[in-house]
Design a protein around this motif. Structure first.
Motif, mmCIF file in Angstrom:
data_model
loop_
_atom_site.group_PDB
_atom_site.id
_atom_site.type_symbol
_atom_site.label_atom_id
_atom_site.label_comp_id
_atom_site.label_asym_id
_atom_site.label_seq_id
_atom_site.Cartn_x
_atom_site.Cartn_y
_atom_site.Cartn_z
ATOM 1 N N ARG A 5 80.835 -4.791 120.218
ATOM 2 C CA ARG A 5 81.819 -4.929 119.573
ATOM 3 C C ARG A 5 83.199 -4.610 120.517
ATOM 4 O O ARG A 5 84.387 -5.347 119.900
ATOM 5 C CB ARG A 5 82.115 -3.802 118.386
ATOM 6 C CG ARG A 5 80.920 -3.733 117.234
ATOM 7 C CD ARG A 5 81.011 -2.819 116.269
ATOM 8 N NE ARG A 5 80.599 -1.536 117.125
ATOM 9 C CZ ARG A 5 79.140 -1.268 116.878
ATOM 10 N NH1 ARG A 5 78.167 -1.919 116.539
ATOM 11 N NH2 ARG A 5 78.886 0.133 117.461
ATOM 12 N N GLU A 6 83.084 -3.760 121.437
ATOM 13 C CA GLU A 6 84.124 -3.699 122.407
ATOM 14 C C GLU A 6 84.674 -4.969 123.029
ATOM 15 O O GLU A 6 85.625 -5.372 123.222
ATOM 16 C CB GLU A 6 83.784 -2.638 123.305
ATOM 17 C CG GLU A 6 83.872 -1.381 122.690
ATOM 18 C CD GLU A 6 83.196 -0.243 123.978
ATOM 19 O OE1 GLU A 6 83.810 -0.073 124.970
ATOM 20 O OE2 GLU A 6 82.185 0.421 123.613
ATOM 21 N N VAL A 7 83.531 -5.761 123.413
ATOM 22 C CA VAL A 7 83.708 -7.172 123.827
ATOM 23 C C VAL A 7 84.475 -7.815 123.010
ATOM 24 O O VAL A 7 85.352 -8.740 123.509
ATOM 25 C CB VAL A 7 82.465 -7.770 124.295
ATOM 26 C CG1 VAL A 7 82.652 -9.231 124.834
ATOM 27 C CG2 VAL A 7 81.875 -6.838 125.448
ATOM 28 N N ALA A 8 84.011 -7.797 121.733
ATOM 29 C CA ALA A 8 84.760 -8.907 120.828
ATOM 30 C C ALA A 8 86.090 -8.471 120.545
ATOM 31 O O ALA A 8 87.165 -9.167 120.261
ATOM 32 C CB ALA A 8 84.095 -8.700 119.511
ATOM 33 N N LYS A 9 86.338 -6.996 120.536
ATOM 34 C CA LYS A 9 87.702 -6.745 120.382
ATOM 35 C C LYS A 9 88.587 -7.025 121.402
ATOM 36 O O LYS A 9 89.828 -7.796 121.444
ATOM 37 C CB LYS A 9 87.766 -5.138 120.289
ATOM 38 C CG LYS A 9 89.138 -4.541 119.896
ATOM 39 C CD LYS A 9 89.174 -3.081 119.475
ATOM 40 C CE LYS A 9 90.367 -2.439 119.437
ATOM 41 N NZ LYS A 9 90.400 -0.878 119.121
ATOM 42 N N LEU A 10 88.185 -6.826 122.874
ATOM 43 C CA LEU A 10 88.964 -7.186 124.022
ATOM 44 C C LEU A 10 89.282 -8.864 124.068
ATOM 45 O O LEU A 10 90.089 -9.093 124.223
ATOM 46 C CB LEU A 10 88.268 -6.662 125.164
ATOM 47 C CG LEU A 10 89.134 -7.049 126.675
ATOM 48 C CD1 LEU A 10 90.390 -6.148 126.666
ATOM 49 C CD2 LEU A 10 88.120 -6.405 127.662
ATOM 50 N N THR A 17 80.866 -14.528 117.559
ATOM 51 C CA THR A 17 81.164 -15.591 118.706
ATOM 52 C C THR A 17 80.669 -14.862 119.793
ATOM 53 O O THR A 17 80.129 -15.586 120.738
ATOM 54 C CB THR A 17 82.583 -15.535 118.595
ATOM 55 O OG1 THR A 17 83.199 -16.066 117.411
ATOM 56 C CG2 THR A 17 83.045 -16.615 119.750
ATOM 57 N N VAL A 18 80.661 -13.467 120.065
ATOM 58 C CA VAL A 18 80.083 -13.081 121.340
ATOM 59 C C VAL A 18 78.545 -13.317 121.386
ATOM 60 O O VAL A 18 78.032 -13.580 122.454
ATOM 61 C CB VAL A 18 80.383 -11.530 121.503
ATOM 62 C CG1 VAL A 18 79.858 -10.803 122.475
ATOM 63 C CG2 VAL A 18 81.722 -11.335 121.481
ATOM 64 N N SER A 19 77.974 -13.069 120.278
ATOM 65 C CA SER A 19 76.472 -13.157 120.038
ATOM 66 C C SER A 19 76.012 -14.557 120.490
ATOM 67 O O SER A 19 75.009 -14.736 121.112
ATOM 68 C CB SER A 19 76.126 -12.934 118.951
ATOM 69 O OG SER A 19 74.629 -12.913 118.700
ATOM 70 N N LYS A 35 86.882 -16.439 127.474
ATOM 71 C CA LYS A 35 87.545 -15.032 126.724
ATOM 72 C C LYS A 35 86.500 -13.969 126.910
ATOM 73 O O LYS A 35 86.495 -12.856 127.192
ATOM 74 C CB LYS A 35 88.026 -15.179 125.428
ATOM 75 C CG LYS A 35 89.608 -15.835 125.533
ATOM 76 C CD LYS A 35 89.948 -15.748 123.765
ATOM 77 C CE LYS A 35 91.245 -16.501 123.836
ATOM 78 N NZ LYS A 35 91.883 -16.504 122.459
ATOM 79 N N VAL A 36 85.268 -14.548 126.433
ATOM 80 C CA VAL A 36 84.097 -13.476 126.230
ATOM 81 C C VAL A 36 83.624 -13.097 127.626
ATOM 82 O O VAL A 36 83.373 -11.872 127.728
ATOM 83 C CB VAL A 36 82.832 -14.123 125.565
ATOM 84 C CG1 VAL A 36 81.553 -13.463 125.605
ATOM 85 C CG2 VAL A 36 83.226 -14.295 123.893
ATOM 86 N N ILE A 43 84.926 -5.017 131.360
ATOM 87 C CA ILE A 43 84.245 -3.685 130.662
ATOM 88 C C ILE A 43 82.823 -3.473 131.209
ATOM 89 O O ILE A 43 82.405 -2.282 130.958
ATOM 90 C CB ILE A 43 84.474 -3.648 129.143
ATOM 91 C CG1 ILE A 43 83.626 -4.552 128.434
ATOM 92 C CG2 ILE A 43 85.792 -3.872 128.551
ATOM 93 C CD1 ILE A 43 83.277 -4.406 127.142
ATOM 94 N N GLY A 44 82.296 -4.376 131.924
ATOM 95 C CA GLY A 44 80.940 -4.298 132.512
ATOM 96 C C GLY A 44 79.978 -4.256 131.348
ATOM 97 O O GLY A 44 78.886 -3.376 131.624
ATOM 98 N N TYR A 45 79.964 -5.051 130.368
ATOM 99 C CA TYR A 45 78.981 -4.749 129.161
ATOM 100 C C TYR A 45 77.822 -5.458 129.628
ATOM 101 O O TYR A 45 77.851 -6.529 130.454
ATOM 102 C CB TYR A 45 79.494 -5.618 128.208
ATOM 103 C CG TYR A 45 78.726 -5.942 127.035
ATOM 104 C CD1 TYR A 45 78.067 -4.914 126.362
ATOM 105 C CD2 TYR A 45 77.966 -7.027 126.462
ATOM 106 C CE1 TYR A 45 77.162 -5.037 125.573
ATOM 107 C CE2 TYR A 45 77.126 -7.609 125.844
ATOM 108 C CZ TYR A 45 76.415 -6.344 125.051
ATOM 109 O OH TYR A 45 75.566 -6.609 124.074
ATOM 110 N N LYS A 46 76.648 -5.028 129.530
ATOM 111 C CA LYS A 46 75.310 -5.223 129.974
ATOM 112 C C LYS A 46 74.619 -5.903 128.625
ATOM 113 O O LYS A 46 73.956 -4.985 128.195
ATOM 114 C CB LYS A 46 74.604 -4.397 130.945
ATOM 115 C CG LYS A 46 75.367 -3.846 131.941
ATOM 116 C CD LYS A 46 74.709 -4.540 133.290
ATOM 117 C CE LYS A 46 75.558 -3.612 134.456
ATOM 118 N NZ LYS A 46 76.651 -4.625 134.979
#
Length: 333
Positions: A5-10, A17-19, A35-36, A43-46
């Motif tokens: 969700r944080e990835v999508a917001k940023l 779409t992120v998925s 963008k993704v 943010i370093g999403y893993k």
């Protein structure tokens, strides 16, 4: 810990779409994908890739077999493969085969243990490969193919490319043109030698095996061949090396013997490595589209993994002849 969700917001996109960007990036626009990816990096999403892999029964990795990791040409092809693999959501596993069939078989265990989904081979197909690569349950693509590869391949017309080089030297007035080939059973060596012979035959010049020396595609073998040419009673006025590495070695060997390139002897290469534009003299050579070879090979493999039918089995990419400072007319006596 960051989440989707944080990835999508940023990124300013939906979580769906992120998925999709993570599971099926080819279904997302380049703009949204960037963008993704930028948001993930920031943010370093893993993402939980193990869960994705389990769900789709895939490793989302491809095995790339490289015969010589230190060779700049293969490095460029690998970069091209990685460009597309990342866009498609795949990782690249490099296998340093060292041109050994036994080492390749060991690496193929990564397929058997589901650590990779398919293979991209970077050396040309040989007859003994049939039992290893043909008819297996995993898709295989050859990124540096040759005539007669029995599975999908990407290549240039090696014979015609080498003929172009010899034709050019003949047009400058050279009649005694030596060659430094690769290993004799290497299909690229065979194809390039056929182009060399075809140009001489067309010009009415007999093939002289005494001025055709075998190298192994290394700089050292080019230097060694140059030393042999220097000591010939009637040395060639031009030398065609079947790759840039041997051409560079040959130029060093000729210079060390007191000869000037191209004033005393012309030299050509094959591949158009980055260094070809910066050595002294700059190298006349055949430019192979190495990055595009990687792109094309990975796209083919991806389509095979997706169960899509290929429009063709062999993809022949255009080459370019680069005339630079290492060639000129033969010296006048």
């Amino acid at each position: 810990m960051s989440n989707i969700r944080e990835v999508a917001k940023l990124a300013g996109v939906s979580t769906a779409t992120v998925s999709r960007a993570l599971s099926s990036p080819e279904k997302v626009s380049e703009k949204a994908l960037k963008k993704v990816q930028d948001a993930i990096d920031k943010i370093g999403y893993k993402p939980n890739m193990l869960a994705r892999n389990f769900r789709f029964h895939r490793s989302y990795a491809v095995l790339v077999l490289v015969p010589e990791l230190a060779n700049p040409f293969f490095s460029t092809v690998v970069k091209g493969i990685e460009d597309v693999a990342r866009q498609k959501g795949f990782n690249v596993l490099l296998g340093d085969s060292r041109d050994s069939l036994e080492r390749e078989k060991d690496y193929l265990k990564l397929i058997d243990t589901s650590q990779a989904d398919g293979v991209i081979q970077l050396r040309p197909h040989r007859e003994e490969d049939t039992s290893t690569f043909v008819g297996r349950d995993f898709p295989v693509v050859n990124a540096c193919g040759c005539v007669g590869t029995p599975y999908p391949s990407v290549r240039i017309d090696n014979a015609n490319a080498q003929k172009t080089v010899v034709d050019y030297l003949l047009s400058l007035g050279h009649k005694r043109i030596g060659a430094i080939t690769g290993i004799s059973d290497n299909p690229h060596s065979i194809n390039r030698l056929s182009g060399y012979k075809a140009a001489l035959e067309e010009a009415g010049i007999p093939y002289d095996e005494s001025i055709v020396l075998q190298g192994d595609y290394s700089k050292w073998s080019g230097l060694n061949a140059a030393t042999q040419f220097v000591h010939m009673d009637k040395r060639p006025t031009a030398i065609v090396a079947f790759n840039d590495q041997m051409a560079i070695g040959a130029i060093k060997g000729l210079k060390s013997s007191g000869l000037k390139v191209p004033t005393d002897i012309s030299v050509t290469g094959f591949d158009d490595l980055e260094v070809a534009k910066y050595i002294d003299p700059t190298l006349t050579t055949i430019s192979q589209p190495a990055t595009e070879m990687g792109h094309t090979a990975m796209n083919i493999l991806y389509n095979l993994l997706e169960g899509k039918e290929l429009s063709q089995q062999e993809y022949i990419l255009p080459h370019e002849f680069m005339v630079r400072e290492s060639t000129t007319a033969p010296p006048t006596k």
